[in-house]
Write an enzyme that holds these catalytic residues in place. Structure first.
Site, mmCIF file in Angstrom:
data_model
loop_
_atom_site.group_PDB
_atom_site.id
_atom_site.type_symbol
_atom_site.label_atom_id
_atom_site.label_comp_id
_atom_site.label_asym_id
_atom_site.label_seq_id
_atom_site.Cartn_x
_atom_site.Cartn_y
_atom_site.Cartn_z
ATOM 1 N N GLU A 1 -45.459 9.594 -32.329
ATOM 2 C CA GLU A 1 -46.748 10.243 -32.047
ATOM 3 C C GLU A 1 -47.337 10.891 -33.293
ATOM 4 O OE1 GLU A 1 -43.523 13.224 -30.773
ATOM 5 O OE2 GLU A 1 -43.816 11.066 -30.662
ATOM 6 N N ASN B 1 -45.349 11.672 -21.690
ATOM 7 C CA ASN B 1 -44.607 10.480 -21.269
ATOM 8 C C ASN B 1 -43.767 10.747 -20.027
ATOM 9 O OD1 ASN B 1 -45.485 8.579 -23.172
ATOM 10 N ND2 ASN B 1 -43.995 9.251 -24.684
ATOM 11 N N ASP C 1 -49.613 15.377 -35.528
ATOM 12 C CA ASP C 1 -48.568 15.118 -34.555
ATOM 13 C C ASP C 1 -49.053 15.601 -33.196
ATOM 14 O OD1 ASP C 1 -45.573 14.295 -34.364
ATOM 15 O OD2 ASP C 1 -45.713 16.135 -33.196
ATOM 16 N N HIS D 1 -45.087 6.179 -19.691
ATOM 17 C CA HIS D 1 -45.327 5.636 -21.031
ATOM 18 C C HIS D 1 -46.655 4.888 -21.160
ATOM 19 C CE1 HIS D 1 -41.587 6.861 -22.975
ATOM 20 N NE2 HIS D 1 -41.025 6.680 -21.800
ATOM 21 N N ASP E 1 -49.225 5.664 -24.084
ATOM 22 C CA ASP E 1 -49.803 4.651 -24.978
ATOM 23 C C ASP E 1 -51.326 4.766 -25.024
ATOM 24 O OD1 ASP E 1 -47.289 3.699 -25.523
ATOM 25 O OD2 ASP E 1 -47.472 1.871 -24.321
#
Length: 198
Positions: A117, A82, A74, A87, A91
């Site tokens: 994530e 973010n 994680d 974002h 990504d």
């Protein structure tokens, strides 16, 4: 067509037309299956396909008397990434981790994006101790990647929890124990690998 027909071959059927119609259906079927089994952003297996593969690999490990390790990763403080960098940058971080995992792991290891994530790695024929070494190397390598943004570079880390078969006998217990180990890694400071044993 509303009843499921998507092509019509009139008699007499030309061989080239039949081959073309079948080839197109095969290609379309493979494409649809790929979209159903993979994550659109990273190209890795998705959550449901990874669960299916874990079940298969546990069965194989039982049959062959082999070990298997299951790792849950994680990204640490990913919401901050973010919120701070946007974002699109988030990504790119997810794609970067997916690329690193594909590049550094063996061809028969199974990698998936579990959701958000969170990622999962299934390591066949791998003891818990070896899995811990592998995931620590990956953790360090990922933390050294500089992710670029218009306001400058930044780095990310991940936490990881690992469980193994035959310590835990089925996909549910493997998943639950790896999840507990991941939670422990997060609670004890993040950017670390924690293993669960019987």
């Amino acid at each position: 067509m509303s009843l499921g027909g998507d092509d019509f071959l009139s008699k007499p059927v030309e061989a080239w037309h039949l081959v073309s119609a079948i080839t197109n259906r095969v290609i379309r079927g493979r494409t649809i299956r790929k979209f159903a089994e993979t994550d659109g952003l990273t190209g890795l297996l998705n959550h449901s396909k990874s669960k299916e593969r874990l079940e298969i690999e546990i069965t194989r490990s039982k049959r062959e008397g082999q070990t298997l390790s299951f790792a849950m990763l994680d990204l640490d403080l990913f919401k901050h990434v973010n919120d701070t960098y946007g974002h699109p940058a988030g990504d790119r971080v997810l794609k970067s981790l997916a690329h690193l995992l594909k590049q550094r792991l063996r061809g028969y290891d199974i990698i998936s994006r579990y959701g958000g994530e969170e990622f999962v790695v299934i390591l066949p024929n791998t003891t818990l101790e070896l899995a811990e070494k592998i995931m620590n190397k990956l953790r360090i390598a990922f933390s050294e990647i500089n992710h670029y943004h218009e306001n400058g570079g930044f780095s990310c880390q991940f936490s990881c929890g690992i469980s193994s078969f035959p310590d835990f006998k089925n996909e549910t217990s493997l998943g639950n124990e790896a999840d507990k180990a991941l939670y422990e890694a997060k609670e004890s400071g993040r950017n670390k690998v924690v293993c669960r044993k019987c």
